[in-house]
Write a protein that holds these residues in place. Sequence first.
Motif, PDB file in Angstrom:
ATOM      1  N   VAL A   1      -2.461   6.813  -5.583  1.00 12.14           N
ATOM      2  CA  VAL A   1      -3.363   6.277  -4.944  1.00 12.14           C
ATOM      3  C   VAL A   1      -3.308   4.699  -4.157  1.00 12.14           C
ATOM      4  O   VAL A   1      -2.209   4.327  -4.473  1.00 12.14           O
ATOM      5  CB  VAL A   1      -4.656   6.215  -5.738  1.00 12.14           C
ATOM      6  CG1 VAL A   1      -5.240   7.553  -6.473  1.00 12.14           C
ATOM      7  CG2 VAL A   1      -4.478   5.304  -6.996  1.00 12.14           C
ATOM      8  N   SER A   2      -3.989   4.462  -3.223  1.00 12.96           N
ATOM      9  CA  SER A   2      -3.848   3.028  -2.578  1.00 12.96           C
ATOM     10  C   SER A   2      -4.334   2.064  -3.718  1.00 12.96           C
ATOM     11  O   SER A   2      -4.945   2.548  -4.670  1.00 12.96           O
ATOM     12  CB  SER A   2      -4.713   2.928  -1.424  1.00 12.96           C
ATOM     13  OG  SER A   2      -6.058   3.019  -1.702  1.00 12.96           O
TER      14      SER A   2
ATOM     15  N   ARG B   1       0.881   3.741  -3.202  1.00 13.78           N
ATOM     16  CA  ARG B   1       0.496   5.330  -3.079  1.00 13.78           C
ATOM     17  C   ARG B   1       1.759   6.159  -3.417  1.00 13.78           C
ATOM     18  O   ARG B   1       1.511   7.112  -3.969  1.00 13.78           O
ATOM     19  CB  ARG B   1       0.079   5.196  -1.622  1.00 13.78           C
ATOM     20  CG  ARG B   1      -0.605   6.825  -1.579  1.00 13.78           C
ATOM     21  CD  ARG B   1      -1.074   7.265   0.145  1.00 13.78           C
ATOM     22  NE  ARG B   1      -2.127   6.492   0.344  1.00 13.78           N
ATOM     23  CZ  ARG B   1      -2.249   5.470   1.153  1.00 13.78           C
ATOM     24  NH1 ARG B   1      -1.658   4.968   1.840  1.00 13.78           N
ATOM     25  NH2 ARG B   1      -3.532   4.925   1.306  1.00 13.78           N
TER      26      ARG B   1
ATOM     27  N   THR C   1       0.944  -1.209  -0.007  1.00 10.04           N
ATOM     28  CA  THR C   1      -0.013  -0.030  -0.131  1.00 10.04           C
ATOM     29  C   THR C   1       0.944   1.328  -0.044  1.00 10.04           C
ATOM     30  O   THR C   1       0.712   2.399  -0.764  1.00 10.04           O
ATOM     31  CB  THR C   1      -0.948   0.192   1.188  1.00 10.04           C
ATOM     32  OG1 THR C   1      -1.779  -1.246   1.046  1.00 10.04           O
ATOM     33  CG2 THR C   1      -2.008   1.404   1.241  1.00 10.04           C
TER      34      THR C   1
END
Length: 295
Positions: free
Chosen positions: A286-287, A281, A277
């Motif tokens: 973004v995740s 990111r 994650t």
Amino acid sequence: MQTAQFKTNGVFDALLRGPSISSASSRGLNWNGYVTERHRAEGFERPEAVSDRYIVALWTMLPPICEYADVPGQFVKHRKPPRAIVLAPPGIIPAIRPHGQGDFILCALEPEFVNSVEVELDQRPNAEILYRRDFVHPAFARLMELLSAEANQGGPLGRLYADHLANALAMQLLHLGSQARKNKTDKVSVLPSHRLRRVIERMQDLQVDLDLQTLAVESGYSRSHFLRMFKGSMGCTPHRYLLQLRLERAKEMLRQRKWLLSDIAVICGFSSHAHLTKVFRDVVGVSPSEYRRLL
């Protein structure tokens, strides 16, 4: 993240010469030829000692005033600058009297590791590495901080990343001990296509924790030459390229919508769901969950 431990012996004994509180240790991470730890030590007189390896200390907080035995039996008071570095090659480390607590990052490099880096340099240093204290070198300090951060997190970015930092640290150490400088007009070399193919095929097995030496052997070149030629061929370091391979595979699995994020992390070679994650990111913006929702 590691918890602090009380230490009275170890690879840094010759520099510490007494008890300290250690944390962020790389011992147990299967790093070969180098070790890093953070230490906190109280102020007390440390006698002259002998080291059998290269030890570098970076003071992470405002250093205390210290007295050094520049002449045997005679101590001279000296105020260290912020982020001061001490470089101690194998041999004698002078006596010291710190007037307060010290907090520092320590890196130890085995002579065999430093020698292996030296023989791979195009222009080998022309002077012996000598004991140096209280100098400031932002690039050297940053390498030590990055290596320490990787150890503190348990080595999530893999041995290739750690090897890359340690290799750069050894080269900085060698050049600090000499006036040798590479010719800035050197022609950029690239890996022959068949060797580059072999290296990239090896990197496709994303679950393997590759190290720099393995990829260099696959290419048929020394580590230093491999690093330079891979970057000349691909425009990035091996670690950065491997990270891109892992992210592209993760994106592909996210598009299939049938994989759990924890499974994607394992298959793509990330140390954990949280590591996937964070990297996703940082690079994509973004995740992984948000990326899948936006598809």
